[in-house]
Design an enzyme around this catalytic site. Structure first.
Site, mmCIF file in Angstrom:
data_model
loop_
_atom_site.group_PDB
_atom_site.id
_atom_site.type_symbol
_atom_site.label_atom_id
_atom_site.label_comp_id
_atom_site.label_asym_id
_atom_site.label_seq_id
_atom_site.Cartn_x
_atom_site.Cartn_y
_atom_site.Cartn_z
ATOM 1 N N LYS A 76 0.852 -1.158 -0.062
ATOM 2 C CA LYS A 76 -0.031 -0.235 0.136
ATOM 3 C C LYS A 76 0.942 1.396 -0.227
ATOM 4 O O LYS A 76 2.086 1.323 0.464
ATOM 5 C CB LYS A 76 -0.816 0.015 1.271
ATOM 6 C CG LYS A 76 -1.970 1.111 1.347
ATOM 7 C CD LYS A 76 -2.737 0.868 2.677
ATOM 8 C CE LYS A 76 -3.952 1.591 2.966
ATOM 9 N NZ LYS A 76 -4.527 1.394 4.214
ATOM 10 N N SER A 151 -9.653 1.494 3.392
ATOM 11 C CA SER A 151 -8.720 2.237 2.324
ATOM 12 C C SER A 151 -7.855 1.535 1.612
ATOM 13 O O SER A 151 -7.124 2.089 0.651
ATOM 14 C CB SER A 151 -7.882 3.517 3.268
ATOM 15 O OG SER A 151 -7.062 2.896 4.118
ATOM 16 N N SER A 175 -9.372 -0.883 7.576
ATOM 17 C CA SER A 175 -8.941 -0.698 6.107
ATOM 18 C C SER A 175 -8.020 -1.986 5.534
ATOM 19 O O SER A 175 -8.095 -2.211 4.329
ATOM 20 C CB SER A 175 -7.925 0.267 5.960
ATOM 21 O OG SER A 175 -8.655 1.474 6.008
HETATM 22 N N1 GLN Z 1 -12.883 3.958 7.349
HETATM 23 C C1 GLN Z 1 -12.128 4.310 8.375
HETATM 24 C C2 GLN Z 1 -11.673 5.704 8.398
HETATM 25 O O1 GLN Z 1 -11.782 6.395 7.372
HETATM 26 C C3 GLN Z 1 -11.125 3.386 8.444
HETATM 27 C C4 GLN Z 1 -9.692 3.672 7.915
HETATM 28 C C5 GLN Z 1 -8.739 2.915 8.089
HETATM 29 O O2 GLN Z 1 -8.910 1.861 8.547
HETATM 30 N N2 GLN Z 1 -7.463 3.173 7.565
HETATM 31 O O3 GLN Z 1 -10.958 6.008 9.027
#
Ligand code: GLN
Length: 483
Positions: A76, A151, A175
């Site tokens: 990532k 994400s 994520s």
């Molecule tokens: N959807 C969550 C957020 O927007 C989790 C994102 C993540 O785990 N990086 O913060």
């Protein structure tokens, strides 16, 4: 060759039926062919990839390699790796080439794993759809009009489309698990403190954990064995003995007790998702698992608690991107103040700005007690819920997300809708617990749905055991989209 699992790649290399260079070439060709339609990778560098592959082949020839030597992998794009861009999918870091390498990446490189490229994410890992990327959204390989989840949507899509045998993601509030669920791959977020955060661009430091995503639980365990470990460069890294996360994979599940939290199976759960999760329950029941009903009564508080605390931490972490220490600098400005304001105004996207504003607000003098401190108290209640539950069961099974992958454009622009879709993943990060998502089949429309397995602190081997047994007795994890 590019459809293989990580373990199969490893076996071919060990048996000298292929070389690291050949394997890397094969993936690079597939990426070149299929990535333009998906946008899973946002950065590839065949010269660097092939140089790593050649070095791996030399090690294998000398007999000094390990199981992972020569096996390709994607990261990532919020993992720092020397010589590669680490953009976090933000205009802010569009031209940031990392001068150093994250510990977790280094651990994998030390084994001789070969970098295929860096994958797309929601800007600074804030989001649940990978639509807020500066480089455009990642499409779901199963159905391109749907999102890949977020994400770590790029990593999930890359593994699902067989453009990498495995990829790393980071999980601050879901994520890894949520995009794994939406793309039909397996991904695990380990216990907080297990994997070093050094060199993983910080979003919310008390939540962030890196983890592997792959086709199988077995592959995830192999990667976690190398990723985990104490790192003096991360002040929250845990000093614990090395573990073998594969050690329990083969254990029969007979007599295991798994809790089903009532709050995770309520009205908001899509019927198709419920059906798939139920199928996983039945499959495990047939293996001798005992299911009991449990309660996690503060579940709905996870959303406000998380979005207050994660935004607070994000607002502090992102203050370093000011056009001086890091990041984009505006071309014209009048004085220092304006330089900061213009640089940040131009380079951060809407969702990132929203989090910074929320975070700054809840940390401000007049509101600190009302929001930040209150949210910390809720965090404790959520931890207590889980600790009570784990006195009654060995692991917890739940959905990963209330629906299968949403249509592109349907939630990414509506922050509240998007935040609500995180209801089943956030609590684990608040409590620092390990959780994984494993494929549980497809909806009637042909979209994958994952099932979530949650363990107590340091129970990664146990949930990997459950997932592996599930994968021995089903073919859900073997299904791949036809692209
Ligand atoms: N959807 C969550 C957020 O927007 C989790 C994102 C993540 O785990 N990086 O913060």
């Amino acid at each position: 060759m590019h459809k293989l699992t990580l373990k199969q790649c490893s076996e071919l290399l060990q048996q000298k039926k292929t070389s690291a260079v050949e394997l890397a070439q094969d993936y690079l060709t597939a990426i070149q062919r299929d990535n333009p339609a998906l946008n899973a990778y946002i950065d590839t560098n065949p010269d660097l990839t092939l140089a790593e592959a050649r070095a791996a082949d030399e090690r294998l020839a000398k007999g000094s390699g390990s199981l992972l030597t020569g096996v390709p992998l994607a990261y990532k794009d919020n993992f720092c790796q020397q010589g590669w861009r680490a953009s976090c999918s933000s205009k802010m870091l569009d031209n940031f080439i990392s001068p150093y390498t994250a510990t977790v990446v280094q651990n994998l490189m030390n084994e001789g794993m070969v970098t295929l490229g860096h994958t797309n994410l929601d800007e600074f890992a804030m989001g649940s759809t990978t639509e807020s990327s500066y480089y455009g959204a990642t499409r779901n390989p199963w159905q391109p009009e749907h999102v890949s989840g977020g994400s770590s949507g790029g990593s999930a899509a890359a593994v699902a489309a067989r453009l990498a045998p495995a990829a790393l993601g980071s999980d601050t509030g879901g994520s890894i698990r949520q995009p794994a669920s939406h793309c039909g791959v397996t991904g695990i977020k380990p216990t907080y403190g297990t994997v070093s955060r050094f060199g993983v661009v910080a979003y919310a430091s008390s939540f962030d954990q890196a983890g592997p995503m792959a086709q199988t639980a077995e592959d995830c365990a192999l990667l976690l064995n190398v990723m985990a470990g104490f790192d003096p460069k991360d002040s929250t890294s845990l000093e614990r003995d090395k573990e073998d996360y594969s050690r329990d994979l083969a254990k029969p599940l007979q007599g295991m007790k798994i809790g089903l939290p009532r709050e995770y199976f309520g009205d908001g759960l899509d019927e198709e998702v419920r059906r798939r999760v139920q199928a996983a329950i039945e499959l495990l029941r047939a293996q001798g698992v005992d299911f009991i009903d449990i309660e996690l009564p503060h579940t709905e508080l996870c959303i406000p608690a998380y979005y207050v605390l994660a935004s607070a931490e994000a607002s502090t972490n992102l203050s370093r991107f000011d056009g001086v220490r890091y990041g984009h600098r505006a071309a014209d400005f009048d004085g220092l103040e304006e330089m900061y304001a213009k640089s940040r105004g131009e380079a951060f996207g809407e969702e990132v700005k929203r989090r910074i504003m929320i975070g700054t607000y809840v940390l401000s003098h007049g509101y600190y007690d009302a929001y930040y401190v209150k949210a910390q108290k809720l965090r404790r209640l959520l931890v207590n819920d889980f600790q009570a539950a784990f006195t009654r069961c060995d692991a917890i099974l739940a959905p990963v997300a209330p629906t299968a992958a949403p249509l592109a454009g349907s939630i990414g622009d509506d922050p509240v809708k998007m935040y609500l879709s995180d209801i089943f993943t956030l609590s684990l990060n608040l409590a620092g617990l390990p959780g994984l998502s494993a494929p549980a089949g497809l909806t009637a429309n042909g979209l994958p749905v994952g099932v979530q397995l949650i363990g107590n602190h340091f129970a990664e081997a146990k949930i990997l055991n459950v997932a592996h047994q599930m994968q021995l007795h089903s073919d859900w994890h073997l299904k791949a989209p036809s692209i």
